[in-house]
Design a protein around this motif. Structure first.
Motif, PDB file in Angstrom:
ATOM      1  N   ALA A  18       0.843  -1.042  -0.005  1.00 33.63           N
ATOM      2  CA  ALA A  18      -0.068   0.081   0.017  1.00 33.63           C
ATOM      3  C   ALA A  18       0.893   1.296   0.038  1.00 33.63           C
ATOM      4  O   ALA A  18       0.417   2.168  -0.895  1.00 33.63           O
ATOM      5  CB  ALA A  18      -0.941   0.148   1.167  1.00 33.63           C
ATOM      6  N   ALA A  19       1.890   1.307   0.839  1.00 33.78           N
ATOM      7  CA  ALA A  19       2.722   2.442   0.937  1.00 33.78           C
ATOM      8  C   ALA A  19       3.370   2.450  -0.308  1.00 33.78           C
ATOM      9  O   ALA A  19       3.570   3.769  -0.867  1.00 33.78           O
ATOM     10  CB  ALA A  19       3.812   2.192   2.037  1.00 33.78           C
ATOM     11  N   THR A  20       3.749   1.712  -1.293  1.00 27.26           N
ATOM     12  CA  THR A  20       4.343   1.534  -2.448  1.00 27.26           C
ATOM     13  C   THR A  20       3.454   2.238  -3.357  1.00 27.26           C
ATOM     14  O   THR A  20       3.530   3.020  -4.154  1.00 27.26           O
ATOM     15  CB  THR A  20       4.903   0.286  -3.028  1.00 27.26           C
ATOM     16  OG1 THR A  20       5.736  -0.320  -2.153  1.00 27.26           O
ATOM     17  CG2 THR A  20       5.398   0.264  -4.501  1.00 27.26           C
ATOM     18  N   GLY A  21       2.249   1.832  -3.495  1.00 28.33           N
ATOM     19  CA  GLY A  21       1.123   2.554  -4.276  1.00 28.33           C
ATOM     20  C   GLY A  21       0.910   4.060  -4.072  1.00 28.33           C
ATOM     21  O   GLY A  21       0.728   4.880  -4.892  1.00 28.33           O
ATOM     22  N   VAL A  22       0.914   4.217  -2.500  1.00 27.89           N
ATOM     23  CA  VAL A  22       0.711   5.797  -2.008  1.00 27.89           C
ATOM     24  C   VAL A  22       2.038   6.628  -3.090  1.00 27.89           C
ATOM     25  O   VAL A  22       1.592   7.546  -3.349  1.00 27.89           O
ATOM     26  CB  VAL A  22       0.695   5.844  -0.556  1.00 27.89           C
ATOM     27  CG1 VAL A  22       0.812   7.294  -0.310  1.00 27.89           C
ATOM     28  CG2 VAL A  22      -0.727   5.209  -0.166  1.00 27.89           C
ATOM     29  N   ALA A  28       3.786   9.839  -9.412  1.00 26.80           N
ATOM     30  CA  ALA A  28       3.447   9.855 -10.594  1.00 26.80           C
ATOM     31  C   ALA A  28       2.226  10.824 -10.800  1.00 26.80           C
ATOM     32  O   ALA A  28       2.335  11.691 -11.556  1.00 26.80           O
ATOM     33  CB  ALA A  28       3.348   8.556 -10.983  1.00 26.80           C
ATOM     34  N   VAL A  29       1.223  10.238 -10.484  1.00 29.43           N
ATOM     35  CA  VAL A  29       0.054  10.740 -10.822  1.00 29.43           C
ATOM     36  C   VAL A  29      -0.170  12.463 -10.323  1.00 29.43           C
ATOM     37  O   VAL A  29      -0.574  13.261 -10.887  1.00 29.43           O
ATOM     38  CB  VAL A  29      -1.323  10.094 -10.170  1.00 29.43           C
ATOM     39  CG1 VAL A  29      -2.490  10.749 -10.405  1.00 29.43           C
ATOM     40  CG2 VAL A  29      -0.995   8.495 -10.676  1.00 29.43           C
ATOM     41  N   MET A  44       7.911  13.302   1.628  1.00 29.61           N
ATOM     42  CA  MET A  44       7.088  12.364   2.212  1.00 29.61           C
ATOM     43  C   MET A  44       7.251  10.853   1.569  1.00 29.61           C
ATOM     44  O   MET A  44       7.182  10.039   2.397  1.00 29.61           O
ATOM     45  CB  MET A  44       5.677  12.688   2.088  1.00 29.61           C
ATOM     46  CG  MET A  44       4.670  12.004   2.692  1.00 29.61           C
ATOM     47  SD  MET A  44       2.990  11.705   1.790  1.00 29.61           S
ATOM     48  CE  MET A  44       3.454  10.921   0.205  1.00 29.61           C
ATOM     49  N   ILE A  45       7.551  10.935   0.437  1.00 31.07           N
ATOM     50  CA  ILE A  45       7.882  10.023  -0.464  1.00 31.07           C
ATOM     51  C   ILE A  45       8.945   9.150   0.007  1.00 31.07           C
ATOM     52  O   ILE A  45       9.113   7.922   0.404  1.00 31.07           O
ATOM     53  CB  ILE A  45       7.973   9.939  -2.115  1.00 31.07           C
ATOM     54  CG1 ILE A  45       6.562  10.320  -2.536  1.00 31.07           C
ATOM     55  CG2 ILE A  45       8.416   8.832  -2.750  1.00 31.07           C
ATOM     56  CD1 ILE A  45       6.794  10.719  -3.977  1.00 31.07           C
TER      57      ILE A  45
ATOM     58  N   GLY B  78       9.542   0.318 -12.572  1.00 33.33           N
ATOM     59  CA  GLY B  78      10.337   0.574 -11.101  1.00 33.33           C
ATOM     60  C   GLY B  78       9.033  -0.012 -10.163  1.00 33.33           C
ATOM     61  O   GLY B  78       9.396  -0.701  -9.238  1.00 33.33           O
ATOM     62  N   ILE B  79       7.868   0.342 -10.496  1.00 30.12           N
ATOM     63  CA  ILE B  79       6.899  -0.270  -9.448  1.00 30.12           C
ATOM     64  C   ILE B  79       6.675  -1.842  -9.320  1.00 30.12           C
ATOM     65  O   ILE B  79       6.770  -2.392  -8.563  1.00 30.12           O
ATOM     66  CB  ILE B  79       5.453   0.276  -9.992  1.00 30.12           C
ATOM     67  CG1 ILE B  79       5.290   1.812  -9.688  1.00 30.12           C
ATOM     68  CG2 ILE B  79       4.247  -0.629  -9.398  1.00 30.12           C
ATOM     69  CD1 ILE B  79       4.830   1.815  -8.118  1.00 30.12           C
TER      70      ILE B  79
END
Lengths: 95, 211
Positions: A18-22, A28-29, A44-45, B78-79
Motif C-alpha cells: 500500500a505504501a508503494t502504491g501511495v 507519478a499521478v 513524504m515519499i 520500477g513499480i
C-alpha cells in the motif's frame, strides 16, 4: 496456505504494498497533475521509503526479536540515512 | 498442505520462533542467522547509505538535469520491480516459518516462489536497460544515468548473489533442520535476501519518484 496468509508478516506486506502504491501515486499521478515539483511530496515519499525499510528490518528480518544492540544499530541506519537523504533532498530547493 | 499430517501446533506459524527460541528471544534476543552476516548486511547498507547521500548531493547541484533525466525512466517497470521484490521477501519469510516447522513441502515451494520473483525482477531490469540502451541512453549519457546504471547495477549484482542463496535454500529446505548450522544458514540466507529488497525500496523512489 491460510496459516501463512494469517501470519503477521502478511499484514506487514500489505502495508508495504500500500505504501508503494501511495508513493507511486504521489510521485507519478499527483506530480503530473500539479505539474511542478513539490518539496513536501518528495520528502513524504522518501520518508515513506525509510519507514518501509524499518518495517522490513523489524518484521521480515526479525530485528524486533533481536538483542538491543542490533535494534539500535539498524534503527540508527534508518534514522541517519533517512535523515541525510531527506535533508539533501530539501537542500535541492525547488524540487 | 496436501500430503502432510495435520498439525495442531499451528501457532508456530504465527510466531517466527520455535518454542525454545521464543523463550530465548524474550530474555536475551535472537540474532537471525550468523552474527557475521549482520556485520556484512549492516556494512553493505552503510555503503549504500553513502551512495544514496552522494547521489542526493549531486542531484541538489544539478536539479534540472536530474528531473529531466528521471522523466525518461519507465515508472511502471520500477513499480513492478518493487512489488516483485516485496513479494519475494514475503515468500522468504513464509519459507523460514515453514522450514522451522519442518514443513518439507511448503518451505521449498516458498523458496521457489521467491526465486521466481527474483527472476522476474532480473527480467524486468534487463528489459528496462536494453530499452534504454537501444535509445542510446547509456552509462555516460549524463550524471544522472551514470548514477542510475552504477547503483542499480551494483544492486543487480547483489540480486544475482541472492538468487544463488535462494537456490541453495530451496534445495536445503527439502530436508529437515537437523543441525544448528542448518538453522543458521536458513536465517542468514533469508537476512541477505531481505537486505536486497530493502536496498531497492530506497533506490526506487530515489531514481523513479522524486520530483
Amino acid at each position: 496456505m491460510a496459516t501463512y496468509l494469517r501470519h503477521p508478516a502478511t499484514v506487514v506486506w500489505l502495508i508495504l504494498a500500500a505504501a508503494t502504491g501511495v508513493s507511486w501515486w504521489f510521485g507519478a499521478v499527483h506530480g503530473l497533475a500539479i505539474g511542478k515539483p513539490d518539496a513536501g511530496t518528495g520528502a513524504m515519499i522518501l520518508a515513506l521509503a525509510f519507514i518501509k525499510t524499518y518495517l522490513i528490518l523489524q518484521h521480515f528480518m526479525e530485528v524486533r526479536h533481536a538483542p538491543l544492540p542490533l535494534k539500535i544499530v539498524s534503527g540508527s541506519w534508518v534514522v541517519l540515512v533517512g535523515g541525510i537523504v531527506v535533508g539533501l533532498y530539501l537542500l535541492a530547493g525547488r524540487g | 498442505m496436501s500430503g502432510q499430517p495435520v498439525r495442531r501446533d499451528v501457532t508456530s506459524a504465527t510466531d517466527n520462533s520455535t518454542p525454545v527460541a521464543g523463550r530465548a528471544a524474550a530474555t536475551t534476543g535472537h540474532i537471525p542467522g550468523e552474527a557475521g552476516v549482520w556485520v556484512f548486511v549492516l556494512g553493505d547498507m552503510t555503503a549504500f547509505g553513502v551512495f544514496f547521500a552522494i547521489f542526493m548531493l549531486y542531484r541538489s547541484r544539478n536539479l534540472e538535469l536530474y528531473l529531466s533525466s528521471q522523466a525518461q525512466l519507465n515508472m511502471g517497470f520500477g513499480i513492478l520491480n518493487t512489488l516483485l521484490l516485496l513479494a519475494s521477501s514475503w515468500c522468504v519469510v513464509m519459507a523460514v516459518v515453514a522450514a522451522r516447522s519442518n514443513r518439507l513441502v511448503a518451505a521449498p515451494r516458498f523458496f521457489q516462489a521467491a526465486f521466481l520473483c527474483g527472476l522476474g525482477f532480473m527480467g524486468v531490469k534487463a528489459l528496462e536497460w536494453s530499452e534504454k540502451l537501444h535509445h542510446g541512453i547509456g552509462l555516460t549519457r549524463n550524471e544522472f544515468f551514470t548514477f542510475y546504471y552504477m547503483l542499480t547495477g551494483i544492486h543487480f549484482l547483489h540480486v544475482i548473489v541472492g538468487m544463488v542463496v535462494l537456490a541453495f535454500l530451496w534445495r536445503r529446505s527439502c530436508r529437515p533442520l537437523g543441525k544448528p548450522l542448518d538453522r543458521v544458514l536458513l536465517e542468514s540466507g533469508a537476512t541477505y535476501w531481505h537486505m536486497v529488497d530493502l536496498l531497492w525500496i530506497v533506490l526506487f523512489p530515489l531514481f523513479y519518484l522524486l520530483k
